[in-house]
Design an enzyme around this catalytic site. Structure first.
Site, PDB file in Angstrom:
ATOM      1  N   LYS A   1     -17.356  27.845 -31.363  1.00  7.30           N
ATOM      2  CA  LYS A   1     -17.715  27.306 -30.054  1.00  7.30           C
ATOM      3  C   LYS A   1     -16.859  27.809 -28.897  1.00  7.30           C
ATOM      4  O   LYS A   1     -15.665  28.040 -29.037  1.00  7.30           O
ATOM      5  CB  LYS A   1     -17.605  25.777 -30.081  1.00  7.30           C
ATOM      6  CG  LYS A   1     -18.559  25.148 -31.069  1.00  7.30           C
ATOM      7  CD  LYS A   1     -19.890  24.859 -30.443  1.00  7.30           C
ATOM      8  CE  LYS A   1     -19.871  23.456 -29.885  1.00  7.30           C
ATOM      9  NZ  LYS A   1     -21.130  23.145 -29.236  1.00  7.30           N
TER      10      LYS A   1
ATOM     11  N   SER B   1       0.817  -1.225   0.000  1.00 10.41           N
ATOM     12  CA  SER B   1       0.000   0.000   0.000  1.00 10.41           C
ATOM     13  C   SER B   1       0.844   1.266   0.000  1.00 10.41           C
ATOM     14  O   SER B   1       0.318   2.369   0.066  1.00 10.41           O
ATOM     15  CB  SER B   1      -0.906   0.009   1.244  1.00 10.41           C
ATOM     16  OG  SER B   1      -0.112   0.045   2.418  1.00 10.41           O
TER      17      SER B   1
ATOM     18  N   ASN C   1     -16.902  26.133 -25.312  1.00  9.49           N
ATOM     19  CA  ASN C   1     -17.574  25.091 -24.527  1.00  9.49           C
ATOM     20  C   ASN C   1     -17.259  25.193 -23.031  1.00  9.49           C
ATOM     21  O   ASN C   1     -16.111  25.453 -22.669  1.00  9.49           O
ATOM     22  CB  ASN C   1     -17.157  23.710 -25.042  1.00  9.49           C
ATOM     23  CG  ASN C   1     -17.645  23.472 -26.463  1.00  9.49           C
ATOM     24  OD1 ASN C   1     -18.722  23.930 -26.831  1.00  9.49           O
ATOM     25  ND2 ASN C   1     -16.833  22.785 -27.252  1.00  9.49           N
TER      26      ASN C   1
ATOM     27  N   SER D   1     -13.716  24.351 -30.084  1.00 13.59           N
ATOM     28  CA  SER D   1     -13.879  23.071 -30.754  1.00 13.59           C
ATOM     29  C   SER D   1     -12.897  23.005 -31.909  1.00 13.59           C
ATOM     30  O   SER D   1     -12.600  24.012 -32.550  1.00 13.59           O
ATOM     31  CB  SER D   1     -15.312  22.952 -31.269  1.00 13.59           C
ATOM     32  OG  SER D   1     -15.358  22.066 -32.362  1.00 13.59           O
TER      33      SER D   1
ATOM     34  N   THR E   1     -38.778  27.268 -11.634  1.00 13.22           N
ATOM     35  CA  THR E   1     -39.115  25.987 -11.013  1.00 13.22           C
ATOM     36  C   THR E   1     -39.418  25.074 -12.197  1.00 13.22           C
ATOM     37  O   THR E   1     -39.931  25.554 -13.222  1.00 13.22           O
ATOM     38  CB  THR E   1     -40.336  26.088 -10.080  1.00 13.22           C
ATOM     39  OG1 THR E   1     -41.463  26.522 -10.849  1.00 13.22           O
ATOM     40  CG2 THR E   1     -40.110  27.069  -8.934  1.00 13.22           C
ATOM     41  N   HIS E   2     -39.074  23.821 -12.082  1.00 12.50           N
ATOM     42  CA  HIS E   2     -39.203  22.876 -13.215  1.00 12.50           C
ATOM     43  C   HIS E   2     -38.449  23.374 -14.455  1.00 12.50           C
ATOM     44  O   HIS E   2     -38.842  23.070 -15.575  1.00 12.50           O
ATOM     45  CB  HIS E   2     -40.665  22.627 -13.585  1.00 12.50           C
ATOM     46  CG  HIS E   2     -41.558  22.380 -12.416  1.00 12.50           C
ATOM     47  ND1 HIS E   2     -41.784  21.114 -11.925  1.00 12.50           N
ATOM     48  CD2 HIS E   2     -42.249  23.238 -11.633  1.00 12.50           C
ATOM     49  CE1 HIS E   2     -42.614  21.203 -10.880  1.00 12.50           C
ATOM     50  NE2 HIS E   2     -42.896  22.474 -10.672  1.00 12.50           N
TER      51      HIS E   2
ATOM     52  N   TYR F   1      -9.430  -4.996  13.605  1.00 11.96           N
ATOM     53  CA  TYR F   1      -8.847  -4.650  12.312  1.00 11.96           C
ATOM     54  C   TYR F   1      -8.925  -5.812  11.319  1.00 11.96           C
ATOM     55  O   TYR F   1      -8.780  -6.972  11.680  1.00 11.96           O
ATOM     56  CB  TYR F   1      -7.374  -4.241  12.513  1.00 11.96           C
ATOM     57  CG  TYR F   1      -6.667  -3.891  11.214  1.00 11.96           C
ATOM     58  CD1 TYR F   1      -6.742  -2.616  10.700  1.00 11.96           C
ATOM     59  CD2 TYR F   1      -5.953  -4.866  10.504  1.00 11.96           C
ATOM     60  CE1 TYR F   1      -6.123  -2.289   9.497  1.00 11.96           C
ATOM     61  CE2 TYR F   1      -5.323  -4.550   9.306  1.00 11.96           C
ATOM     62  CZ  TYR F   1      -5.415  -3.265   8.807  1.00 11.96           C
ATOM     63  OH  TYR F   1      -4.809  -2.948   7.630  1.00 11.96           O
TER      64      TYR F   1
ATOM     65  N   GLU G   1     -18.530  21.340 -16.958  1.00 10.29           N
ATOM     66  CA  GLU G   1     -18.917  19.944 -17.221  1.00 10.29           C
ATOM     67  C   GLU G   1     -18.067  18.971 -16.422  1.00 10.29           C
ATOM     68  O   GLU G   1     -18.558  17.957 -15.912  1.00 10.29           O
ATOM     69  CB  GLU G   1     -18.804  19.649 -18.719  1.00 10.29           C
ATOM     70  CG  GLU G   1     -19.850  20.400 -19.529  1.00 10.29           C
ATOM     71  CD  GLU G   1     -19.593  20.351 -21.032  1.00 10.29           C
ATOM     72  OE1 GLU G   1     -20.560  20.199 -21.781  1.00 10.29           O
ATOM     73  OE2 GLU G   1     -18.429  20.474 -21.452  1.00 10.29           O
TER      74      GLU G   1
HETATM   75  N1  ARG Z   1      -0.969  -0.632   5.846  1.00  6.26           N
HETATM   76  C1  ARG Z   1      -1.912  -1.071   6.821  1.00  6.26           C
HETATM   77  C2  ARG Z   1      -3.231  -0.292   6.618  1.00  6.26           C
HETATM   78  O1  ARG Z   1      -3.216   0.721   6.049  1.00  6.26           O
HETATM   79  C3  ARG Z   1      -1.399  -0.817   8.206  1.00  6.26           C
HETATM   80  C4  ARG Z   1      -2.047  -1.673   9.243  1.00  6.26           C
HETATM   81  C5  ARG Z   1      -1.595  -3.093   9.073  1.00  6.26           C
HETATM   82  N2  ARG Z   1      -2.073  -3.910  10.126  1.00  6.26           N
HETATM   83  C6  ARG Z   1      -2.034  -5.250  10.052  1.00  6.26           C
HETATM   84  N3  ARG Z   1      -2.550  -5.877  11.069  1.00  6.26           N
HETATM   85  N4  ARG Z   1      -1.534  -5.879   9.047  1.00  6.26           N
HETATM   86  O2  ARG Z   1      -4.288  -0.747   7.032  1.00  6.26           O
END
Ligand code: ARG
Length: 476
Positions: A300, A40, A302, A294, A172-173, A334, A307
């Site tokens: 144009k 992560s 735009n 465009s 309205t509408h 967790y 958007e």
């Molecule tokens: N990278 C993990 C998270 O964001 C940290 C916590 C990890 N805890 C574990 N018990 N593996 O959730």
């Protein structure tokens, strides 16, 4: 801005070896795909500053309680300071093999200060660590978003102030209903954004409790002082239940739900800008800076920025929905599912900054076209309500009857293909004899608008006062 550092390119995680942080009882490393799905750090490296801050507070507390030595405490603090410097100067390389930001920083600390680094994780787990870092990060992010919201409110207030008596049809509408002022219309968004700010502040206030010290899930047998770390980190208090401390993500969901509502408001304003800027309406001209041409149609201009605000606001609800679904079936405490929380929140914060800034730019630059707005007032018998109100006021007709009489007058105008104020007095008196020439003054949109002096109404004097009040309430 700290909270918005870019994510890095993703090198593959190469050498599978057992994880130095938790792999003691593992003989071998993870499958390459396991490492990949588990990693992560590409996302959570954005927590580095909060991670270091929280680790320093934790180490200082451990040292002050005699759980680690003062010397180790000092070495840890110095090492963490150095790592912060390395990260901020771009000298730090995050390793994907080390999974996440927490283990990257701890591994570097070990390289810098040796064994003392291993003592930092006493009475702590990554579970309470990440929950703490994430709350700190999000509270900072909410501060920045609040400033962006205030800036958009200022842009709207400046335009509203210039146009407290610029007439336009209110709808309205999406059908012309009653005349209003452009300033009054813009002020409606100032109010909405004010509530968005208050929702975010409200979420932030509830978020301001500290998970640190919950440890893995059950608390710890070490004599820690959670009030001390809470105070050092600026939290109101430590969270009261360790299981809740590590598994609560409602703080992130509250943020995302408030962000979704805010996004819905921005999307409505964006939609109005698209309508107003369309040649069929022509109510406003957007600046070159916030439109595109465009490649095939040379005429144009735009409204792409509007958007894209409209479209991108959908991501906010998407993020809320994603995290909500991640969380809804999880048992305490967790579970790794929760690692997916940060990508949604970071993405929402980035989207908000982008669309708030684009909206503020568009609003500042847009120029209302008074002629087109007044022309639009001619269609749709826009002062019909004023005619009915006049019958009530001047001729003491009950409103329901007045509504009926006005309906007949509108039909006559439709037949004659003219506006209400082009009918002759005799024509109107044929429908109801109580009508006098005084009626013509209320049929003018300008007078209709001036007459709406009820609190919160569209009369220029009221809008002027509302702008003044709103500056005090929201800008200061
Ligand atoms: N990278 C993990 C998270 O964001 C940290 C916590 C990890 N805890 C574990 N018990 N593996 O959730």
């Amino acid at each position: 801005m700290k909270s918005r550092s870019k994510s890095v390119a993703k090198p593959a995680i190469s050498k599978p070896q057992s994880n130095p942080m938790w792999g003691g009882h593992y003989a071998s490393g993870p499958a390459a795909i396991m490492a990949e799905i588990n990693c992560s750090v590409d996302i959570d490296q954005r927590l580095y500053a909060q991670d270091i801050k929280a680790s320093k507070a934790h180490a200082a507390m451990l040292a002050s309680k005699g759980i680690i030595s003062k010397k180790d405490g000092q070495d840890i603090a110095n090492g963490l300071d150095q790592i912060l410097g390395e990260i901020e100067s771009g000298k730090f390389t995050f390793s994907r093999a080390l999974e996440d930001v927490h283990m990257n920083i701890e591994a570097r600390l070990k390289a810098l200060i040796g064994d003392a680094a291993g003592r930092l994780h006493t009475a702590r787990s990554r579970n309470d660590q990440v929950a703490t870092d994430f709350r700190l990060w999000l509270m900072d992010a909410i501060k920045d978003i609040d400033a962006a919201l205030q800036d958009l409110q200022s842009a709207l207030l400046d335009q509203a102030e210039k146009h407290t008596s610029t007439l336009m049809p209110g709808f309205t509408h999406l059908q012309a209903a009653q005349p209003i002022t452009f300033g009054h219309h813009l002020m409606a968004y100032v109010e909405m954004l004010g509530r968005d700010r208050s929702r975010l502040q409200d979420a932030k206030q509830r978020m301001n409790e500290m998970p640190l010290g919950s440890a893995a899930l059950a608390g710890t047998s070490f004599p820690i002082d959670r009030n001390m770390t809470a105070k050092a980190l600026g939290f109101d208090r430590p969270m009261a239940n360790s299981l809740d401390g590590v598994s609560a993500r409602d703080f992130a969901l509250e943020f995302l739900s408030s962000a979704s509502i805010l996004g819905m408001h921005l999307s409505r304003l964006a939609e109005e800008i698209v309508i107003w800027a369309s040649p069929a309406f022509g109510f406003i001209t957007l600046s070159e800076a916030f439109t595109t041409g465009s490649s095939i149609m040379p005429q144009k201009r735009n409204p792409d920025a509007a958007e894209l605000v409209r479209a991108k606001s959908g991501r906010l609800l998407g993020a809320f929905n994603t995290l909500f679904v991640v969380m809804k079936g999880l048992p305490l405490a967790y579970a790794k599912d929760m690692q997916e929380d940060k990508e949604q929140v970071f993405g929402a914060v980035d989207t908000l900054h982008l669309i708030l800034a684009a909206m503020a730019g568009m609003v500042r630059d847009m120029v209302p076209n008074k002629i087109a707005m007044e022309k639009a007032l001619e269609a749709g018998f826009i002062t019909a309500t004023d005619l009915a109100d006049w019958l009530v006021r001047a001729a003491n007709v009950p409103f329901r009857d007045a509504h009926h009489i006005t309906g007949k007058i509108v039909r006559l105008a439709e037949q004659k293909k003219c506006g209400l104020d082009s009918l002759s007095l005799t024509d109107m008196q044929k429908i109801d004899a109580r009508i006098t020439k005084d009626i013509f003054s209320v049929l003018k949109p300008e007078n209709a608008v001036k007459s709406r002096i009820s609190f919160g109404g569209t009369a220029p004097a009221m809008v002027k006062a509302a702008v003044k009040q709103a500056r005090k309430r929201f800008v200061k």
